[in-house]
Design an enzyme around this catalytic site. Structure first.
Site, mmCIF file in Angstrom:
data_model
loop_
_atom_site.group_PDB
_atom_site.id
_atom_site.type_symbol
_atom_site.label_atom_id
_atom_site.label_comp_id
_atom_site.label_asym_id
_atom_site.label_seq_id
_atom_site.Cartn_x
_atom_site.Cartn_y
_atom_site.Cartn_z
ATOM 1 N N HIS A 299 0.805 -1.226 0.000
ATOM 2 C CA HIS A 299 0.000 0.000 0.000
ATOM 3 C C HIS A 299 0.835 1.272 0.000
ATOM 4 C CE1 HIS A 299 0.948 -0.198 4.271
ATOM 5 N NE2 HIS A 299 0.602 1.064 4.361
HETATM 6 C C1 UD1 Z 1 -1.864 5.458 6.395
HETATM 7 C C2 UD1 Z 1 -0.525 5.795 7.034
HETATM 8 C C3 UD1 Z 1 0.453 4.651 6.814
HETATM 9 C C4 UD1 Z 1 -0.132 3.320 7.250
HETATM 10 C C5 UD1 Z 1 -1.476 3.114 6.560
HETATM 11 C C6 UD1 Z 1 -2.158 1.836 6.967
HETATM 12 C C7 UD1 Z 1 0.050 8.185 7.016
HETATM 13 C C8 UD1 Z 1 0.945 9.192 6.417
HETATM 14 N N1 UD1 Z 1 0.059 6.966 6.453
HETATM 15 O O1 UD1 Z 1 -1.638 5.349 4.999
HETATM 16 O O2 UD1 Z 1 1.626 4.898 7.556
HETATM 17 O O3 UD1 Z 1 0.757 2.284 6.924
HETATM 18 O O4 UD1 Z 1 -2.334 4.218 6.899
HETATM 19 O O5 UD1 Z 1 -3.301 1.625 6.184
HETATM 20 O O6 UD1 Z 1 -0.627 8.478 7.983
HETATM 21 N N2 UD1 Z 1 -9.009 5.355 2.085
HETATM 22 C C9 UD1 Z 1 -10.256 4.804 2.015
HETATM 23 N N3 UD1 Z 1 -10.857 4.457 3.194
HETATM 24 C C10 UD1 Z 1 -10.286 4.645 4.405
HETATM 25 C C11 UD1 Z 1 -9.018 5.234 4.459
HETATM 26 C C12 UD1 Z 1 -8.389 5.567 3.300
HETATM 27 O O7 UD1 Z 1 -10.806 4.610 0.954
HETATM 28 O O8 UD1 Z 1 -10.901 4.300 5.428
HETATM 29 C C13 UD1 Z 1 -8.317 5.687 0.828
HETATM 30 C C14 UD1 Z 1 -8.497 7.122 0.388
HETATM 31 O O9 UD1 Z 1 -8.560 7.140 -1.011
HETATM 32 C C15 UD1 Z 1 -7.221 7.784 0.833
HETATM 33 C C16 UD1 Z 1 -6.206 6.654 0.694
HETATM 34 O O10 UD1 Z 1 -6.932 5.473 0.997
HETATM 35 O O11 UD1 Z 1 -6.920 8.908 0.099
HETATM 36 C C17 UD1 Z 1 -5.033 6.766 1.611
HETATM 37 O O12 UD1 Z 1 -5.449 6.916 2.978
HETATM 38 P P1 UD1 Z 1 -4.523 7.733 4.016
HETATM 39 O O13 UD1 Z 1 -5.094 7.687 5.382
HETATM 40 O O14 UD1 Z 1 -4.219 9.070 3.459
HETATM 41 O O15 UD1 Z 1 -3.155 6.940 4.012
HETATM 42 P P2 UD1 Z 1 -2.824 5.383 3.958
HETATM 43 O O16 UD1 Z 1 -2.219 5.106 2.641
HETATM 44 O O17 UD1 Z 1 -3.953 4.545 4.412
#
Ligand code: UD1
Length: 379
Positions: free
Chosen positions: A218
């Site tokens: 991811h």
């Molecule tokens: C975050 C953490 C990362 C961790 C990961 C675990 C930061 C900088 N990164 O990354 O260290 O390893 O979580 O999963 O804090 N999204 C959804 N549903 C959700 C959450 C996210 O669809 O419930 C999608 C959205 O399109 C979003 C993308 O995932 O833009 C990324 O989510 P985000 O919380 O920004 O970072 P992660 O990649 O999940």
């Protein structure tokens, strides 16, 4: 490695009027906070509040974890959702500040290295509220990773730093942190694993083959670079064929989104099982039953090491070097050829035998609860 002797559990358990506020936001925070909440619940007079920033909000990225980890529902969900790093961090800061302004808690505990961790630490430090960082001191040395920036800032701003392994202490000392603030307590994620492992086998997803490799990817460095992601998937399909193994791949929402923009390579047969994000117990069962795991996650490097399952990390560096030195982790980088070489060594009988990692014993959260309450009494 020396086991800290400064924790004397026979010390006072007199009631204390202390208010501890925990901040969680993203999936890997939940399994770290759960054992600390439970350990502190055993102390009379300690009031606890749980704040969810809402960084992760899908039911299968958040709610199901609270349920399976037996965590109390959050007292407040700030509902920040997704956004650019700046926007998400700014939203958390703005929405969290009034929560801790009046009355101020005695201590705020933050977990891991996600944006919610750093944002909460910044708010508290400006309001002179003490911060404890659980999983302090980890460093990959790679400042292109947002998590590394979150770790550096959170540690500089924290008053209590709870480290999982000696490299954490060394990193903090090198960065000039007062040794009196550093407490090596072990790994809280392993506390949760130890507690829930006996329940996990019943949650193994059905319909999977007996022998499979488990894949999780991811990180932006792997999934945002589409040509690389495509060649990695092709490499995994070929590796699966060579080893006569299917690939089981639970997809993070970001990864699913990126895959939709790709012409996936043709996978003959039913080689790839693309699953939704898995609940904690199912994913634990999947790890335990896997022939090998290929990942870019931090927590998975730790969990596979504890379980003794071979792990291949598709990153150039790791903030968890103890999993390479003592566990089952192999640092591969972005190199499919190297992955195939290293995996074939396992087939040739060169499997790493994990050593027990000191203080990864299921009791880290109890040590944290002890340190926190003694720190408050002595203040
Ligand atoms: C975050 C953490 C990362 C961790 C990961 C675990 C930061 C900088 N990164 O990354 O260290 O390893 O979580 O999963 O804090 N999204 C959804 N549903 C959700 C959450 C996210 O669809 O419930 C999608 C959205 O399109 C979003 C993308 O995932 O833009 C990324 O989510 P985000 O919380 O920004 O970072 P992660 O990649 O999940």
């Amino acid at each position: 490695m020396e086991i800290p002797t400064k924790y004397n559990f026979s010390l006072s358990r007199q009631p204390i009027a202390m208010h501890i506020l925990h901040v969680v936001g993203a999936r890997p925070n939940f399994m770290k906070a759960a054992p600390v909440l439970a350990a502190l619940a055993g102390y009379k007079g300690v009031r606890q509040t749980l704040i969810h920033t809402g960084q992760h909000y899908d039911a299968n990225m958040s709610d199901i974890f609270f349920e399976q980890l037996d965590m109390p529902a959050p007292d407040l969900d700030l509902g920040v959702g997704s956004g650019s790093h700046a926007r998400q961090t700014a939203e958390i800061i703005t929405r969290f500040e009034p929560v801790v302004t009046d009355p101020k808690p005695s201590l705020v505990l933050v977990y891991g290295d996600v944006n919610s961790t750093m944002a909460a630490a910044i708010v508290c430090s400006k309001l002179l509220i003490p911060v404890g960082h659980v999983e302090a001191g980890l460093r990959s040395g790679d400042r292109s990773m947002p998590e590394e920036i979150n770790r550096l800032i959170t540690d500089q701003l924290s008053d209590l730093l709870f480290t999982p392994s000696p490299d954490g202490d060394e990193n903090l000392l090198r960065e000039g942190i007062d040794p009196g603030k550093i407490h090596r307590v072990g790994n809280v994620m392993i506390d949760t694993l130890v507690r829930l492992l006996p329940r996990s086998a019943a949650h193994l997803p059905v319909g999977l083959p007996e022998r499979y490799m488990l894949v999780t990817l991811h990180r932006p460095s792997n999934v945002d670079d589409l040509p690389w992601l495509s060649s990695l998937l092709t490499g995994l399909a070929e590796l699966g064929r060579e080893l006569a193994m299917d690939v089981v791949f639970p997809l993070h929402p970001r990864t699913r989104q990126r895959l939709s923009g790709l012409d996936l390579p043709a996978f003959p047969g039913n080689d790839f099982h693309l699953l939704d994000p898995q609940p904690y117990l199912s994913f634990l069962a999947l790890q335990q039953a896997a022939a090998l795991v290929i990942t870019d996650s931090g927590g998975v490097q730790e969990e596979t090491s504890y379980l003794g399952v071979p792990c291949f990390t598709m990153r150039e560096n790791t903030e968890r070097p103890v999993t390479v030195a003592m566990g089952t982790n192999h640092l591969i980088g972005r190199d499919v050829g190297r992955l195939r070489t290293e995996v074939s060594r396992i087939g040739d009988g060169e499997k790493k035998l994990p050593l027990p990692i000191p203080l990864w014993d299921g009791h880290a959260a109890e040590r944290i609860a002890h340190v926190v309450t003694e720190w408050f009494r002595e203040k």
